[in-house]
Write a protein that holds these residues in place. Sequence first.
Motif, PDB file in Angstrom:
ATOM      1  N   SER A 152      72.498 -28.704  71.275  1.00 56.01           N
ATOM      2  CA  SER A 152      71.915 -29.965  70.805  1.00 56.01           C
ATOM      3  C   SER A 152      72.510 -30.458  69.486  1.00 56.01           C
ATOM      4  O   SER A 152      72.296 -31.609  69.118  1.00 56.01           O
ATOM      5  CB  SER A 152      70.395 -29.844  70.706  1.00 56.01           C
ATOM      6  OG  SER A 152      70.061 -28.838  69.787  1.00 56.01           O
ATOM      7  N   ASP A 206      68.129 -25.797  65.586  1.00 55.25           N
ATOM      8  CA  ASP A 206      68.979 -24.625  65.405  1.00 55.25           C
ATOM      9  C   ASP A 206      70.439 -24.987  65.680  1.00 55.25           C
ATOM     10  O   ASP A 206      70.723 -25.939  66.407  1.00 55.25           O
ATOM     11  CB  ASP A 206      68.565 -23.504  66.371  1.00 55.25           C
ATOM     12  CG  ASP A 206      67.199 -22.958  66.000  1.00 55.25           C
ATOM     13  OD1 ASP A 206      66.646 -23.404  64.978  1.00 55.25           O
ATOM     14  OD2 ASP A 206      66.701 -22.094  66.733  1.00 55.25           O
ATOM     15  N   ASP A 221      73.792 -23.820  67.429  1.00 53.06           N
ATOM     16  CA  ASP A 221      74.433 -22.903  68.380  1.00 53.06           C
ATOM     17  C   ASP A 221      75.924 -22.898  68.096  1.00 53.06           C
ATOM     18  O   ASP A 221      76.549 -23.959  67.999  1.00 53.06           O
ATOM     19  CB  ASP A 221      74.198 -23.388  69.822  1.00 53.06           C
ATOM     20  CG  ASP A 221      72.715 -23.479  70.148  1.00 53.06           C
ATOM     21  OD1 ASP A 221      72.045 -22.448  70.130  1.00 53.06           O
ATOM     22  OD2 ASP A 221      72.234 -24.612  70.394  1.00 53.06           O
TER      23      ASP A 221
END
Length: 558
Positions: A216, A227, A229
Amino acid sequence: LLSHCYCKKFIMGTSRLKSRGRISVTSTVTQHKNNKQESTLEAEITRRRNQACRSLLIQVYSSRSYNDLHNYCLQFGNVLSMHHYHINNQQNYILVEFKDTVSINQVMSSASFANGYITPVKSSVLWFRKGQSTTSQKNNQQKLPLFVENGCPLHTEAEKAKLLYNAKSISGQIIILYETMKLTDLEIRLRFHTAHHLEQYFSRLFQNIKVLPFGSSLNGFGRRRCDLDLVLVPDDTRKHDFMSRLVFHTKSMNNSDRNETKEFLGILANTMQHFIPGILNVRRILEARVPIIKFRYNYTFTECDLSATNMTAIYMTELLNFYGEMDWRVRPLVIAIRVWAKSQELTLDVPGQWITNFPLTLLVLFFLQQKKILPSLKTLKLYATSDDVRCAENGIDCTFLRDISKLPPDYKYKTNQDSLETLLYDFFEYYSTFDFQMYGICIREGVQIRKPSRSALHITNPLETTLNVCKNVSLYELNRIISKSHDAIYMLETTERFESNSWGIMTLLKMNNDNIVNLKKSNTTKEQTKNIEEYSEDNSYEISDKFEVSEVNIDETK
Ligand code: CTP
Ligand code: MG
């Protein structure tokens, strides 16, 4: 915690800076060599990575250090932009973007290490210590403009409620929600800079690797403070000289062997924990289907997940991003559903038997396929060109059209012109009556399929079709999704604008009414709301331009 941060954006006109650097430098990196690739996520990743390579994250005492730091940096070359942010009013940082990577090399050779017990490794995160102020390079220097993020700084819940309350329609509310929640340019820069920082360390151990953000943070469905990634993959862009007769002796490693990946990540985790500054709370989740290292990146206060050789996740990000690019309604709708699911506790920050944001996004995309707003993946595969051929680990075919400009015209002029409000309502209606017992969801085919597994919810992984991305979801959790969808329909049917302190999407999101007492009269907020809505009424896909930056005097920071 970044919600407590106050972001300021300093952007200086490049024209004013042109003659300022003492050293004249030439660009070492060429951007967008290939014009035809410009509308792909791959091209955007290249641009952002290049930007990160030319940027330094510098800790300063406060935003007031700006002039001093700027003058200091000019000795190394032209500066394109400076962005300030702070964490909890305590740690202040300025992200300095130079025009050329040569300047970064100059900084690296001139900067020193602090005294004490340290592991001396040079990287692109530095500290600007107090010293004699540097005078500007030229006396006739114009006063620098200071730009601050104007339209959508990190909103408090109360501010968001104000904006939503004053919206003209539920569609307007969805746009506002999207505009206030999507990642800002600074956040994206910082995410790529974090990847670059890690890459600098890892590249001292290994050649031809790169660290890429995905998920995202990159596909346009990310919310502020989401968060990060990250994935470590081989860098194919740095080709070896295949003709050379001298070949390095190296240890062989099988990238698709899970055990080898686990051990490799274990070693990286130790390195990160002990040698990379800014990395805290390293956790090794090596038994998962995709082994990962979790950690907190303290310079931005972001939770990160690092995996290795997981190219499918990158291709999935490209696919989701492509769908987001296809229609201006996709991203606002996905964000609205993600926020709704969080507020109803259908998604949680910890893993368990509940749905997560990725499959939830697939539910929205599938629904939009049913509405003939988005095509199936099969169709995107059909239109793929030779530039789009990709094969991930284990031979998974990830070929599909990546360049939106190559879509046939009939996909650009859709007949479905439903408003966001209609789509939101229909989304809830569609899934509250969907036969989950009998059918599964298949983005690849674009139609529901007979459920091939006994899982309560089956959503076929679009790229690895033997996998169900919702294997973990229990029947209880699926029933909660259905029941909350029914509730949402009721709320949308009964809501009246300005009837109470909460209406429309606010009721779905359980917005706290207390927050908006005294807000009805707030003219400023009404004005802001009107601006966002009017802009969205132009049906423009790129709503964000309106809220980029505004210029204020540098003295206002003092
Ligand atoms: N992914 C995947 N298959 C899965 C889970 C995840 O391919 N079963 C990929 C997708 O590209 C996804 C990314 O990994 O976007 C990151 O997963 P995750 O962090 O769970 O989802 P996000 O889309 O990043 O959402 P969030 O904002 O909640 O992090
Ligand atoms: Mg994520």
